[in-house]
Design a protein around this motif. Structure first.
Motif, short mmCIF file in Angstrom:
data_model
loop_
_atom_site.label_atom_id
_atom_site.label_comp_id
_atom_site.label_asym_id
_atom_site.label_seq_id
_atom_site.Cartn_x
_atom_site.Cartn_y
_atom_site.Cartn_z
N GLY A 1 0.81 -1.21 0.00
CA GLY A 1 0.00 0.00 0.00
C GLY A 1 0.84 1.26 0.00
O GLY A 1 1.92 1.30 0.59
N GLY A 2 0.34 2.29 -0.66
CA GLY A 2 1.05 3.55 -0.71
C GLY A 2 2.24 3.53 -1.65
O GLY A 2 2.42 2.60 -2.45
N ASN A 3 3.07 4.55 -1.53
CA ASN A 3 4.23 4.69 -2.40
C ASN A 3 5.53 4.58 -1.62
O ASN A 3 5.58 4.84 -0.41
N GLU A 4 6.57 4.19 -2.34
CA GLU A 4 7.92 4.18 -1.80
C GLU A 4 8.71 5.23 -2.56
O GLU A 4 8.48 5.47 -3.74
N LEU A 5 9.65 5.86 -1.86
CA LEU A 5 10.42 6.96 -2.45
C LEU A 5 11.90 6.63 -2.46
O LEU A 5 12.44 6.08 -1.49
N ALA A 6 12.57 7.00 -3.52
CA ALA A 6 14.03 6.87 -3.64
C ALA A 6 14.56 8.10 -4.36
O ALA A 6 13.82 8.79 -5.07
N ILE A 7 15.85 8.38 -4.16
CA ILE A 7 16.49 9.48 -4.88
C ILE A 7 16.94 8.95 -6.24
O ILE A 7 17.59 7.90 -6.31
N ARG A 8 16.62 9.66 -7.30
CA ARG A 8 17.02 9.24 -8.63
C ARG A 8 18.54 9.13 -8.71
O ARG A 8 19.25 10.06 -8.30
N PRO A 9 19.06 8.00 -9.22
CA PRO A 9 20.51 7.78 -9.21
C PRO A 9 21.32 8.88 -9.88
O PRO A 9 22.41 9.22 -9.41
N GLU A 10 20.78 9.48 -10.93
CA GLU A 10 21.55 10.47 -11.68
C GLU A 10 21.74 11.78 -10.91
O GLU A 10 22.62 12.58 -11.26
N VAL A 11 20.95 11.99 -9.86
CA VAL A 11 21.11 13.21 -9.07
C VAL A 11 21.49 12.92 -7.62
O VAL A 11 21.61 13.84 -6.81
N PHE A 12 21.68 11.65 -7.29
CA PHE A 12 21.95 11.26 -5.90
C PHE A 12 23.18 11.97 -5.35
O PHE A 12 23.15 12.51 -4.23
N GLY A 13 24.26 11.99 -6.13
CA GLY A 13 25.50 12.59 -5.65
C GLY A 13 25.34 14.05 -5.28
O GLY A 13 25.67 14.46 -4.16
N GLU A 14 24.81 14.85 -6.18
CA GLU A 14 24.69 16.28 -5.91
C GLU A 14 23.66 16.56 -4.82
O GLU A 14 23.80 17.53 -4.05
N GLN A 15 22.62 15.73 -4.72
CA GLN A 15 21.57 15.97 -3.73
C GLN A 15 21.95 15.51 -2.33
O GLN A 15 21.77 16.22 -1.35
N PHE A 16 22.50 14.31 -2.24
CA PHE A 16 22.69 13.65 -0.95
C PHE A 16 24.13 13.67 -0.47
O PHE A 16 24.39 13.73 0.73
N ALA A 17 25.07 13.64 -1.40
CA ALA A 17 26.46 13.40 -1.03
C ALA A 17 27.42 14.22 -1.88
O ALA A 17 28.39 13.70 -2.46
N ALA A 18 27.20 15.54 -1.90
CA ALA A 18 27.98 16.41 -2.78
C ALA A 18 29.46 16.47 -2.43
O ALA A 18 30.28 16.81 -3.29
N ASP A 19 29.81 16.17 -1.19
CA ASP A 19 31.23 16.21 -0.78
C ASP A 19 31.84 14.82 -0.64
O ASP A 19 32.86 14.65 0.01
N GLY B 1 26.02 19.48 8.58
CA GLY B 1 26.75 20.26 7.60
C GLY B 1 25.97 21.49 7.17
O GLY B 1 24.74 21.45 7.10
N ASP B 2 26.68 22.56 6.86
CA ASP B 2 25.97 23.78 6.45
C ASP B 2 25.64 23.80 4.96
O ASP B 2 25.04 24.76 4.47
N ALA B 3 26.00 22.72 4.23
CA ALA B 3 25.67 22.63 2.81
C ALA B 3 24.72 21.46 2.54
O ALA B 3 24.68 20.91 1.44
N ASP B 4 23.94 21.11 3.53
CA ASP B 4 22.99 20.00 3.43
C ASP B 4 21.83 20.42 2.53
O ASP B 4 21.17 21.43 2.76
N ARG B 5 21.57 19.61 1.49
CA ARG B 5 20.49 19.92 0.55
C ARG B 5 19.21 19.15 0.86
O ARG B 5 18.19 19.35 0.19
N ASN B 6 19.28 18.24 1.83
CA ASN B 6 18.08 17.52 2.25
C ASN B 6 17.38 18.21 3.40
O ASN B 6 16.17 18.46 3.36
N ILE B 7 18.14 18.49 4.46
CA ILE B 7 17.59 19.14 5.65
C ILE B 7 18.32 20.46 5.82
O ILE B 7 19.53 20.48 6.09
#
Length: 238
Positions: A124-142, A184-190
């Motif tokens: 039931g409902g939806n599951e969410l994932a970060i698209r692989p092509e943007v994962f690095g810049e969104q989640f783990a830029a450093d 981190g001060d460059a966090d793009r998630n939170i």
């Protein structure tokens, strides 16, 4: 002296191995540590699993949560006498009735929504994932690009329900249990502004802001994260 065991709780779009370098530093300092596999299905259910793990550990426990894991440890620690300290690593620190989705929009700066893909699941409902092509810049830029690609491929998706589940505890654990924050001060998630607000609201014992650090703080700055956890362990040892 009784040294608390550290229980590490990963968040959405990560998995327990995201703590590997932190675990290594804690073990070098003879700090007992367990990195749990957070189910990422619901705040209540995930918190119950963490409570089950803590119940199996002799002695006191310090809970450390990353991202959505902060929701989970706040619920899991409520009314739990085994938990003597809380460490929030780029994490949500909810009050009763708050959820990850509403908190992430409390201050500007999160770009996570546009990076997600959603798909239905049979339960039931939806599951969410970060698209692989943007994962690095969104989640783990450093983080090194090859490692970020590996993290993208091994990420654990989260249910949409988990991110919209309110904290149910009558009193959030951080009101009565000492807490420490690192982010981190460059966090793009939170947004960093949200972390600062939460830390002040919780009356944190100590707050460490890492310049230029991404959301993947435990991977890019494991020593800083481990040192924050060790500080909490030492402060709660008896």
């Amino acid at each position: 002296m009784t040294t608390p065991t550290v229980v590490l709780v990963h968040g959405a779009f990560a998995e327990s191995s995201s703590w590997n370098a932190v675990v290594g530093h804690l073990q070098q300092q003879m700090v007992p540590v367990v990195a749990v596999a957070n189910p990422l299905r619901s705040v209540a259910g995930d918190a119950q699993y963490v409570r089950d793990v803590t119940a199996s550990i002799p002695g006191p426990v310090v809970l450390a949560g990353h991202s959505y894991g902060g929701m989970v440890i706040t619920e899991a620690a409520a009314g739990n006498p085994k938990v003597v300290g809380l460490v929030y690593v780029a994490a949500f620190t909810p009050d009763t009735g708050e959820n990850a989705l509403t908190l992430s929009g409390k201050f500007p700066g999160s770009t996570l929504g546009g990076a997600l893909k959603a798909y239905p699941v049979s339960t039931g409902g939806n599951e969410l994932a970060i698209r692989p092509e943007v994962f690095g810049e969104q989640f783990a830029a450093d983080v090194d690009a090859d490692l970020a690609d590996l993290m993208a491929a091994t990420q654990r998706p989260v249910t949409e329900a988990a991110l919209t589940d309110d904290l149910q505890a009558a009193e959030p654990a951080w009101r009565t249990i000492p807490s420490w924050f690192v982010y981190g001060d460059a966090d793009r998630n939170i947004p960093a502004e949200l972390i600062r607000f939460q830390a002040e609201r919780a009356g944190a014992r100590a707050v460490t802001e890492v310049p230029g650090a991404s959301h993947a703080l435990a991977v890019s700055h494991p020593v800083t994260v481990a040192e924050t956890i060790v500080t909490a362990v030492r402060a709660t040892s008896d």
